[in-house]
Design an enzyme around this catalytic site. Sequence first.
Site, mmCIF file in Angstrom:
data_model
loop_
_atom_site.group_PDB
_atom_site.id
_atom_site.type_symbol
_atom_site.label_atom_id
_atom_site.label_comp_id
_atom_site.label_asym_id
_atom_site.label_seq_id
_atom_site.Cartn_x
_atom_site.Cartn_y
_atom_site.Cartn_z
ATOM 1 N N LYS A 1 0.775 -1.184 0.026
ATOM 2 C CA LYS A 1 0.007 0.133 -0.035
ATOM 3 C C LYS A 1 0.883 1.146 0.008
ATOM 4 C CE LYS A 1 -2.693 3.553 2.164
ATOM 5 N NZ LYS A 1 -1.968 4.376 1.276
ATOM 6 N N GLY B 1 6.485 5.781 8.403
ATOM 7 C CA GLY B 1 5.562 6.805 8.141
ATOM 8 C C GLY B 1 5.830 7.593 9.766
ATOM 9 N N SER B 2 4.717 8.188 10.065
ATOM 10 C CA SER B 2 4.827 9.035 11.333
ATOM 11 C C SER B 2 4.605 8.091 12.497
ATOM 12 C CB SER B 2 3.555 9.918 11.285
ATOM 13 O OG SER B 2 2.530 9.316 11.673
ATOM 14 N N VAL C 1 1.006 7.122 13.830
ATOM 15 C CA VAL C 1 0.443 6.053 12.968
ATOM 16 C C VAL C 1 1.183 5.066 13.688
ATOM 17 C CG1 VAL C 1 -0.195 5.298 10.826
ATOM 18 C CG2 VAL C 1 -0.517 7.766 11.422
ATOM 19 N N GLY C 2 2.557 4.954 13.549
ATOM 20 C CA GLY C 2 3.145 3.780 13.492
ATOM 21 C C GLY C 2 2.980 3.027 15.105
ATOM 22 N N GLU D 1 9.459 2.156 11.000
ATOM 23 C CA GLU D 1 10.523 3.324 10.382
ATOM 24 C C GLU D 1 9.956 4.547 10.398
ATOM 25 O OE1 GLU D 1 13.923 4.182 10.458
ATOM 26 O OE2 GLU D 1 13.742 2.173 10.070
ATOM 27 N N CYS E 1 13.532 11.282 6.246
ATOM 28 C CA CYS E 1 13.764 10.812 7.799
ATOM 29 C C CYS E 1 15.038 11.123 8.331
ATOM 30 C CB CYS E 1 13.218 9.499 7.886
ATOM 31 S SG CYS E 1 11.919 8.670 6.867
ATOM 32 N N GLU F 1 9.660 16.864 14.909
ATOM 33 C CA GLU F 1 10.069 16.652 13.244
ATOM 34 C C GLU F 1 9.232 17.602 12.423
ATOM 35 O OE1 GLU F 1 9.066 12.714 11.277
ATOM 36 O OE2 GLU F 1 11.084 13.006 10.547
HETATM 37 C C1 UN1 Z 1 14.234 8.532 4.109
HETATM 38 O O1 UN1 Z 1 14.735 9.374 4.574
HETATM 39 O O2 UN1 Z 1 13.094 8.156 4.541
HETATM 40 O O3 UN1 Z 1 19.979 7.829 3.610
HETATM 41 C C2 UN1 Z 1 15.011 7.345 3.409
HETATM 42 C C3 UN1 Z 1 19.109 8.389 2.762
HETATM 43 C C4 UN1 Z 1 18.588 7.761 1.629
HETATM 44 C C5 UN1 Z 1 17.250 7.036 2.546
HETATM 45 C C6 UN1 Z 1 16.465 7.808 3.163
HETATM 46 N N1 UN1 Z 1 19.535 6.654 1.301
HETATM 47 O O4 UN1 Z 1 19.134 9.797 3.054
#
Ligand code: UN1
Length: 500
Positions: free
Chosen positions: A174, A227-228, A231-232, A249, A283, A383
């Site tokens: 999804k 995601g956030s 939610v996670g 993650e 992220c 964040e």
């Molecule tokens: C993400 O930020 O969700 O290390 C992934 C990095 C990328 C992957 C980021 N290879 O910034």
Amino acid sequence: MAELAKNFIGGEWVEARSGETFNSINPATEEVVAVVVRSGVEDVNAAVQAAKEAYKSWRLLPAPRRGEILYRVGQLLIERKEELARLMVQEMGKVIAEARGDVQEAIDMAFYMGGEGRRLLGYTAPVEMPNKFGMALRDSVGVVGLITPWNFPIAIPSWKSLPALIAGNTVIFKPASDTPKLGAEFVRVFQDAGLPPGVLNIILGPGGSVGNALATHPDVRVISFTGSTEVGYRMYAQAAQIGKKVSLELGGKNAIIVMDDANLDLAVEAILWSAFGTTGQRCTAASRVIVQKGIKPRLVDMLRERTQALKLGYGLEEDVQVGPVVSRSAREGIHKYVEIGKHEGATLLTGGAFADPLDGKGFFYQPTLFDHVTPTMRIAREEIFGPVLSIIEAASLDEAVEINNQVAYGLSSSIFTENVNAAFRAIRDLTTGIVYINHGTTGAEIQFPFGGTRGTGNGMREAGQTALDSFTEWKAVYVDFSGRLQRAQIDTETILKGQE
Ligand code: UN1
């Protein structure tokens, strides 16, 4: 009229049961990129049925054969790299060079996990009884659900689907509702590579209904979610009720530490790339710079000048450095944080407002720098997921490390220093899942574990060998070929005596 993006269930492209659709919008031009089916619980149920059926034979296909299909996926991704990268710029706004990198990450993962088809290593160990053998194997789990974000619309689905598939699982995928078309094109690559029907299915639609249906479905044995944090963790709690494995993650509040002895030019390049690459929507993005007192005035001057010079615009133009943010509502959320920062007493050095490089179109935001930020301000702790960078002063390495470690997240951190002792102390003391020395906070490679501590996850890691932990169960196997009952822990002494 844009083409209809559909679900892929049991090897067929089909519309949602509801008959409803929604639009995927280009965040730079505000044009419709795709009309997308709006799925619900019934579509998820149909996909789970197809995946359960396909699992019966997929798990028995020898892993090296599964690996060959993954190699074909890698090859097709190479051939479609430019086409997918251009679609990525259109559907979520990142600039073309970064979009190519996103697809490249999936190519790397396809070949890496294809190779796992001839490894998937378990182990043997000596056993305590004579004429007995023991081994530990990685076993597939069954049907797994993958829920992915819009910021890495090809790379992150590849991190999840490729290890899941090589291990013998079947998949319901999804994608984020901001990048459904890319999700569908990713799945088409697997279809064209000859993946059997039902092994990989995609369901397009809102997270609320589709994501929730997947997370609560008793036959979906694993959920891998990026995601956030909000939610996670909700999903994690729900899944615990029915013993489902969850791999999370989540957010980040990553910092770059700059020591007085740093190579300043290099640090400035890295900070700009980590903070404003992907318009700050990674992220792993750096949203804090923790800088030692002595070098701070020079660093601040250089950063302000270089930030103001960044070129904003439509990411299909090769010289554009910063694209739009993903949506109108994302831009509003970012601006709220800027208002909070001003209110908290931080000094706005540059940015802090909507930008308009395309004359009235698109969701652009000026790259923004705050100075005199203290570690307790909300802009230093929460964040923001946009192009907003906070500068925090520290007196020493110890203080910088402490500021880095005191946030609720723990994904990535970085230090710029020419002192090898300081570098190794930082490696030891920074409590994030990823640590960089003389490099920004972004740029993870797929052969190492990716993930973080504290609110960034739940202890699982993506990528590397560790990716397999989310999608396999360990099976311990004992083979007793003595022809008699040998009781472990009990008969050991008798056996020793018998051998005297
Ligand atoms: C993400 O930020 O969700 O290390 C992934 C990095 C990328 C992957 C980021 N290879 O910034």
